[in-house]
Design an enzyme around this catalytic site. Structure first.
Site, PDB file in Angstrom:
ATOM      1  CB  VAL A   1     -67.256   9.162  56.962  1.00  0.00           C
ATOM      2  CG1 VAL A   1     -66.128   9.894  57.651  1.00  0.00           C
ATOM      3  CG2 VAL A   1     -67.274   7.700  57.386  1.00  0.00           C
TER       4      VAL A   1
ATOM      5  CG  ASP B   1     -70.058  14.266  47.491  1.00  0.00           C
ATOM      6  OD1 ASP B   1     -70.014  13.618  48.551  1.00  0.00           O
ATOM      7  OD2 ASP B   1     -70.191  13.721  46.361  1.00  0.00           O
TER       8      ASP B   1
ATOM      9  CB  THR C   1     -60.885   3.487  50.917  1.00  0.00           C
ATOM     10  OG1 THR C   1     -61.613   3.369  52.146  1.00  0.00           O
ATOM     11  CG2 THR C   1     -60.142   4.796  50.909  1.00  0.00           C
TER      12      THR C   1
ATOM     13  CB  CYS D   1     -66.249  -1.037  57.554  1.00  0.00           C
ATOM     14  SG  CYS D   1     -66.445   0.748  57.506  1.00  0.00           S
TER      15      CYS D   1
ATOM     16  NE  ARG E   1     -71.709   2.041  51.276  1.00  0.00           N
ATOM     17  CZ  ARG E   1     -71.066   3.021  51.907  1.00  0.00           C
ATOM     18  NH1 ARG E   1     -70.109   3.672  51.297  1.00  0.00           N
ATOM     19  NH2 ARG E   1     -71.378   3.341  53.141  1.00  0.00           N
TER      20      ARG E   1
HETATM   21  N1  LIG Z   1     -69.844   4.256  56.410  1.00  0.00           N
HETATM   22  C1  LIG Z   1     -69.247   3.889  57.519  1.00  0.00           C
HETATM   23  O1  LIG Z   1     -69.890   3.366  58.417  1.00  0.00           O
HETATM   24  C2  LIG Z   1     -67.758   4.101  57.735  1.00  0.00           C
HETATM   25  C3  LIG Z   1     -67.259   3.952  59.025  1.00  0.00           C
HETATM   26  C4  LIG Z   1     -65.919   4.153  59.245  1.00  0.00           C
HETATM   27  C5  LIG Z   1     -65.080   4.472  58.175  1.00  0.00           C
HETATM   28  N2  LIG Z   1     -65.595   4.594  56.919  1.00  0.00           N
HETATM   29  C6  LIG Z   1     -64.668   4.962  55.847  1.00  0.00           C
HETATM   30  O2  LIG Z   1     -64.859   6.322  55.519  1.00  0.00           O
HETATM   31  C7  LIG Z   1     -64.649   6.541  54.125  1.00  0.00           C
HETATM   32  C8  LIG Z   1     -65.892   7.152  53.499  1.00  0.00           C
HETATM   33  O3  LIG Z   1     -66.951   6.225  53.612  1.00  0.00           O
HETATM   34  P1  LIG Z   1     -68.476   6.662  53.511  1.00  0.00           P
HETATM   35  O4  LIG Z   1     -69.259   5.532  54.068  1.00  0.00           O
HETATM   36  O5  LIG Z   1     -68.679   8.013  54.061  1.00  0.00           O
HETATM   37  O6  LIG Z   1     -68.666   6.708  51.923  1.00  0.00           O
HETATM   38  P2  LIG Z   1     -69.941   7.247  51.108  1.00  0.00           P
HETATM   39  O7  LIG Z   1     -69.988   6.477  49.850  1.00  0.00           O
HETATM   40  O8  LIG Z   1     -71.153   7.260  52.002  1.00  0.00           O
HETATM   41  O9  LIG Z   1     -69.609   8.751  50.793  1.00  0.00           O
HETATM   42  C9  LIG Z   1     -68.524   9.148  50.075  1.00  0.00           C
HETATM   43  C10 LIG Z   1     -68.871  10.419  49.337  1.00  0.00           C
HETATM   44  O10 LIG Z   1     -67.674  10.862  48.735  1.00  0.00           O
HETATM   45  C11 LIG Z   1     -67.976  11.378  47.462  1.00  0.00           C
HETATM   46  N3  LIG Z   1     -66.725  11.396  46.706  1.00  0.00           N
HETATM   47  C12 LIG Z   1     -66.066  10.380  46.142  1.00  0.00           C
HETATM   48  N4  LIG Z   1     -64.894  10.810  45.624  1.00  0.00           N
HETATM   49  C13 LIG Z   1     -64.829  12.129  45.890  1.00  0.00           C
HETATM   50  C14 LIG Z   1     -63.873  13.114  45.648  1.00  0.00           C
HETATM   51  N5  LIG Z   1     -62.724  12.840  45.055  1.00  0.00           N
HETATM   52  N6  LIG Z   1     -64.142  14.361  46.032  1.00  0.00           N
HETATM   53  C15 LIG Z   1     -65.286  14.631  46.670  1.00  0.00           C
HETATM   54  N7  LIG Z   1     -66.228  13.740  46.958  1.00  0.00           N
HETATM   55  C16 LIG Z   1     -65.994  12.493  46.572  1.00  0.00           C
HETATM   56  C17 LIG Z   1     -69.069  10.493  46.941  1.00  0.00           C
HETATM   57  O11 LIG Z   1     -69.832  11.167  45.952  1.00  0.00           O
HETATM   58  C18 LIG Z   1     -69.878  10.237  48.212  1.00  0.00           C
HETATM   59  O12 LIG Z   1     -70.929  11.166  48.383  1.00  0.00           O
HETATM   60  C19 LIG Z   1     -64.266   5.178  53.552  1.00  0.00           C
HETATM   61  O13 LIG Z   1     -62.881   5.051  53.565  1.00  0.00           O
HETATM   62  C20 LIG Z   1     -64.876   4.210  54.557  1.00  0.00           C
HETATM   63  O14 LIG Z   1     -64.205   2.969  54.565  1.00  0.00           O
HETATM   64  C21 LIG Z   1     -66.923   4.439  56.677  1.00  0.00           C
END
Ligand SMILES: NC(=O)c1ccc[n+]([C@@H]2O[C@H](COP(=O)([O-])OP(=O)(O)OC[C@H]3O[C@@H](n4cnc5c(N)ncnc54)[C@H](O)[C@@H]3O)[C@@H](O)[C@H]2O)c1
Length: 401
Positions: free
Chosen positions: A11, A29, A83, A257, A325
């Protein structure tokens, strides 16, 4: 204007690249190797091309960092951190906790703070805002808003620009500033009256999918017991031009998700005194699919898998992405091993997983297809073992779920 995006994953990095066309973006990050690669212009996310990151770096519009002080001076901060669920399948907000802290400790002026991470209604109002106010040494009147992310990794027809984006602020000013921010790179903004509506809508979208996938997985089991072709049944039902939406059977649900978000809704429901029976049951049905599949495979193979070489084809949770995941392949591998099988897996898109490398697509007694990437040809899957069980409906000639 300086904009910080906290979390540079699926995201956060996607948003960063779009935002860098208009703003100075700090990609914060905690993962130092992600940060190092991003600063070399190397993307680790499908759908974000490295050349776009390089271009933004060269234009001085993007910098990745794991140093909290680098977010100082940001006028907008977007939270895009994981999350997940904890070991008890309850919301795990520890990543949000650390994001709140980094914001509180490093902002030196008022900012617009937007949460894009998926979470339960009330997260921005009751969980993020009070903590930022508590941890900040200097108190600022920050603005707070929600805009849940809807990115579908690997998808080409819908992207940041054309996917309708929900948003709402805690105040009219927060709402207006949020609209201004996203309108620079999103053409389709949908304002709702409160952050809670946006948060609930996001959870319900994925709960809807979880429940319907469970329903169709139950139909697959019923159909098999009755000797009916489930996919033909679904195609037949799908000819109805209204009141029906087609979902397909599978080994279960995966990714960040669909298996996760419904439990956030169930948890908040429980706290409000409502038992989310549908959500819980859907979760159980989907989580039980790998055991059902392993049982079918065992039955078809003389009633025992002891010592048989079983190759699981495709361990990513969906085609053409490397994301493992919550993949149902993991539960399937466990279920097959419990039945005595010697299990390996093949997935050229994932490459390495749990410290092991993708195994050759050949030489097995049994192959079970969980995910079929475009680069993996059906003919090669059919040649990999004398018995092939297909959960995807894409490998014609295999035994179908
Ligand atoms: N992946 C999807 O398709 C998708 C779609 C819609 C919503 N979401 C939501 O978006 C959010 C993020 O998901 P994602 O898929 O991007 O996750 P991800 O695991 O791909 O990326 C998250 C990143 O955040 C970093 N991180 C974790 N804690 C941190 C902090 N405190 N400070 C800075 N960086 C930190 C991690 O190192 C990682 O690189 C989640 O809530 C997810 O449910 C994801």
């Amino acid at each position: 204007m300086k904009v910080t995006i906290i979390g540079q994953g699926y995201v956060g990095l996607t948003i960063s690249v779009f935002a860098a066309e208009h703003y100075h973006v700090i990609g914060f990050d905690l993962n130092s190797s992600v940060v190092a690669n991003l600063n070399k212009g190397i993307s680790h996310i499908e759908g974000v091309v490295s050349s776009d990151i390089k271009y933004a770096i060269q234009a001085d519009k993007y910098k990745a960092t794991n140093v909290g002080a680098d977010i100082t001076g940001s006028e907008i901060v977007v939270i895009a951190v994981p999350t997940p669920l904890d070991a008890n399948r309850k919301p795990d907000l520890t990543y949000i906790d650390s994001a709140r802290k980094v914001i509180a400790e490093n902002l030196t002026g008022p900012a617009l703070i937007i949460n894009e991470s998926t979470s339960f209604p009330g997260t921005i109002r009751n969980y993020i805002k009070p903590a930022i106010e508590k941890y900040s040494k200097v108190k600022f009147e920050h603005l707070y808003a929600i805009s849940p992310e809807r990115v579908d990794p690997g998808r080409e027809d819908f992207n940041q620009k054309n996917t309708p984006r929900l948003y709402a602020g805690l105040t009219p000013e927060a709402t207006a500033r949020t609209r201004d921010f996203y309108s620079t790179f999103c053409d389709n903004l949908v304002e709702v009256t409160s952050p809670e509506v946006a948060e609930a809508a996001k959870l319900f979208e994925n709960t809807f999918r979880q429940v319907n996938i469970a329903l169709v997985n139950e139909l697959a089991q019923i159909s098999h017991a009755l000797g009916i072709d489930v996919r033909e049944t679904l195609d037949a039902a799908g000819t109805k031009p209204y009141g029906f939406m087609k979902f397909s059977p599978s080994a279960g649900v995966g990714g960040h998700c669909i298996p996760v978000d419904p439990s956030y809704l169930a948890d908040v429901a429980e706290k409000a005194g409502i038992e989310a029976t549908f959500i819980k049951r859907a979760n159980e049905v989907n989580l039980a699919m790998p055991t059902y599949i392993a049982g079918r495979v065992e039955k078809d193979n003389g009633g025992s898998l002891k010592g048989k070489k079983v190759l699981v084809v495709g361990v990513a949770y969906k085609p053409n992405v490397a994301d493992t995941r919550e993949t149902p392949a993991e539960l399937l591998i466990d279920a097959l091993r419990d039945l005595g099988a010697i299990v390996t897996w093949n997935d050229p898109v994932v490459g390495s997983w749990h410290g092991a490398e993708s195994f050759a697509l050949a030489g097995a007694d049994i192959a079970v297809v969980v995910t079929k990437h475009d680069v993996v040809k059906s003919e090669d899957i059919l040649k990999s073992a004398p018995y092939v069980f297909d959960t995807t409906g894409k490998v014609k000639g295999a035994v179908q779920l």
